[in-house]
Design a protein around this motif. Structure first.
Motif, PDB file in Angstrom:
ATOM      1  N   TRP A 187     -12.873  10.731   3.146  1.00  0.00           N
ATOM      2  CA  TRP A 187     -12.107   9.600   2.629  1.00  0.00           C
ATOM      3  C   TRP A 187     -10.617   9.886   2.741  1.00  0.00           C
ATOM      4  N   GLN A 188      -9.876   8.941   3.250  1.00  0.00           N
ATOM      5  CA  GLN A 188      -8.429   9.090   3.360  1.00  0.00           C
ATOM      6  C   GLN A 188      -7.794   8.897   1.988  1.00  0.00           C
ATOM      7  N   MET A 189      -6.924   9.813   1.582  1.00  0.00           N
ATOM      8  CA  MET A 189      -6.312   9.749   0.255  1.00  0.00           C
ATOM      9  C   MET A 189      -4.830   9.378   0.306  1.00  0.00           C
ATOM     10  N   THR A 190      -4.389   8.872   1.428  1.00  0.00           N
ATOM     11  CA  THR A 190      -3.035   8.342   1.540  1.00  0.00           C
ATOM     12  C   THR A 190      -3.116   6.964   2.188  1.00  0.00           C
ATOM     13  N   GLY A 191      -2.175   6.113   1.832  1.00  0.00           N
ATOM     14  CA  GLY A 191      -2.163   4.778   2.408  1.00  0.00           C
ATOM     15  C   GLY A 191      -1.180   3.890   1.681  1.00  0.00           C
ATOM     16  N   GLY A 241      -7.830   6.029  -0.627  1.00  0.00           N
ATOM     17  CA  GLY A 241      -7.708   6.296  -2.063  1.00  0.00           C
ATOM     18  C   GLY A 241      -6.280   6.582  -2.485  1.00  0.00           C
ATOM     19  N   GLY A 242      -5.335   6.288  -1.608  1.00  0.00           N
ATOM     20  CA  GLY A 242      -3.937   6.564  -1.909  1.00  0.00           C
ATOM     21  C   GLY A 242      -3.452   5.857  -3.163  1.00  0.00           C
ATOM     22  N   LEU A 251     -12.151  15.398  -7.418  1.00  0.00           N
ATOM     23  CA  LEU A 251     -12.141  14.140  -6.683  1.00  0.00           C
ATOM     24  C   LEU A 251     -11.526  14.318  -5.295  1.00  0.00           C
ATOM     25  N   HIS A 252     -10.490  15.118  -5.203  1.00  0.00           N
ATOM     26  CA  HIS A 252      -9.891  15.390  -3.891  1.00  0.00           C
ATOM     27  C   HIS A 252     -10.870  16.172  -3.010  1.00  0.00           C
ATOM     28  N   GLU A 253     -11.644  17.073  -3.619  1.00  0.00           N
ATOM     29  CA  GLU A 253     -12.645  17.824  -2.853  1.00  0.00           C
ATOM     30  C   GLU A 253     -13.744  16.893  -2.356  1.00  0.00           C
ATOM     31  N   VAL A 254     -14.185  15.967  -3.221  1.00  0.00           N
ATOM     32  CA  VAL A 254     -15.211  14.997  -2.819  1.00  0.00           C
ATOM     33  C   VAL A 254     -14.693  14.130  -1.684  1.00  0.00           C
ATOM     34  N   ALA A 271     -18.857   8.598 -12.973  1.00  0.00           N
ATOM     35  CA  ALA A 271     -17.997   7.405 -13.015  1.00  0.00           C
ATOM     36  C   ALA A 271     -16.743   7.611 -12.171  1.00  0.00           C
ATOM     37  N   ASP A 272     -16.200   8.836 -12.162  1.00  0.00           N
ATOM     38  CA  ASP A 272     -15.031   9.154 -11.332  1.00  0.00           C
ATOM     39  C   ASP A 272     -15.352   8.956  -9.847  1.00  0.00           C
ATOM     40  N   ILE A 273     -16.466   9.526  -9.421  1.00  0.00           N
ATOM     41  CA  ILE A 273     -16.845   9.453  -8.007  1.00  0.00           C
ATOM     42  C   ILE A 273     -17.164   8.014  -7.611  1.00  0.00           C
ATOM     43  N   TYR A 274     -17.842   7.298  -8.519  1.00  0.00           N
ATOM     44  CA  TYR A 274     -18.122   5.882  -8.275  1.00  0.00           C
ATOM     45  C   TYR A 274     -16.816   5.117  -8.089  1.00  0.00           C
TER      46      TYR A 274
END
Length: 272
Positions: A261-265, A214-215, A252-255, A199-202
């Motif tokens: 996937w960009q994790m800032t925005g 994903g920021g 999640l950060h590793e995935v 569910a987290d990854i989804y």
């Protein structure tokens, strides 16, 4: 011939095994058999949940939601409509045959969210107050949608569904009150680690697809986790039912790194 009766030993009716050993043996047998029954019921329940029709799922969901207390969506109609629009937009990111999501606002002092069969997502007023951006809310909703798409809530209530199905076949009616007794606390659903991770990854995949990054999506969890650590590790209500630990946040950060996937925005404002 003269009959000479033998003397009866005093311990003839006494088992050579200590009574406590016999008790332990019987208790162990009961535990093992009960465990096997529980596992078998679980397997049957999972198969039943997978095969249950959307119409039946909707009926189950309506029964469950009508039995819940403190649901006050009418007083928070604007927030409900906003969350339903957001949930609908998120669902388009991951096409599925899941039922449309219906949002219910629960007046509660603890930040929490849950999904029950039929696509009913329950969000507490405390969660709405604590969220600081739409991105945070989007991840929470997407997480519950992940459980919904995987039909985890049906599987979690599966053993109850087994009994309900048997009662239905036998022609025995079960009302709402009985259903709640079978299912227990609806907002206290505990999923397996595998279900939570999926569910987290989804959720992260959905959020990244919707916003382009994903920021801010994990800020809510990181903020609450820091608060819990400050209070001596006493878990919040949300963490008690969704144990999103530091290890899971790290995963999640590793995935995200593996998927690129960009994790800032830029964050999207959320009007409380």
């Amino acid at each position: 011939m003269v009959y000479h009766p033998k003397e009866i030993p005093e311990d003839i009716n006494v088992t050579p095994v200590h009574p406590l050993v016999n008790f332990a043996y019987l208790l162990g047998t009961v535990v093992i058999v009960s465990g096997l029954v529980y596992v078998v019921l679980g397997a049957i329940a999972t198969q039943l949940a997978i095969r249950i029709s959307p119409e039946t799922e909707m009926k189950i969901g309506q029964q469950l939601i009508s039995s819940m207390s403190d649901i006050d969506s009418t007083s928070y109609l604007e927030q409900q409509e906003y969350l339903e629009d957001l949930a609908d937009s998120l669902q388009t990111q991951n096409a599925s045959n899941a039922l449309p999501a219906t949002i219910h606002i629960q007046k509660e002092e603890q930040a929490n969210a849950a999904v029950i069969p039929g696509g009913h997502i329950i969000v507490t007023t405390a969660l709405l107050e604590e969220a600081e951006s739409e991105n945070e809310l989007a991840f929470v909703l997407a997480h519950e949608l992940g459980h919904h798409v995987a039909r985890d809530s049906l599987k979690r209530l599966g053993r109850s569904l087994v009994f309900l199905t048997v009662f239905s076949v036998l022609g025995l009616g079960v009302d709402n009150a009985d259903l709640v007794i079978f299912t227990g606390s609806l907002t206290d659903l505990h999923y397996s680690r595998q279900q939570e991770t999926a569910a987290d990854i989804y959720a992260l995949s959905t959020v990244v697809g919707f916003y382009g990054h994903g920021g801010g999506s994990l800020d809510f969890f990181e903020r609450i986790q820091a608060k819990d650590q400050h209070l001596g590790g006493k878990l919040s209500s949300y963490f008690s039912t969704h144990p999103l630990t530091a290890e899971r946040i790290e995963l999640l950060h590793e995935v995200a790194a593996e998927k690129g996937w960009q994790m800032t925005g830029e964050l999207t404002d959320y009007q409380k």
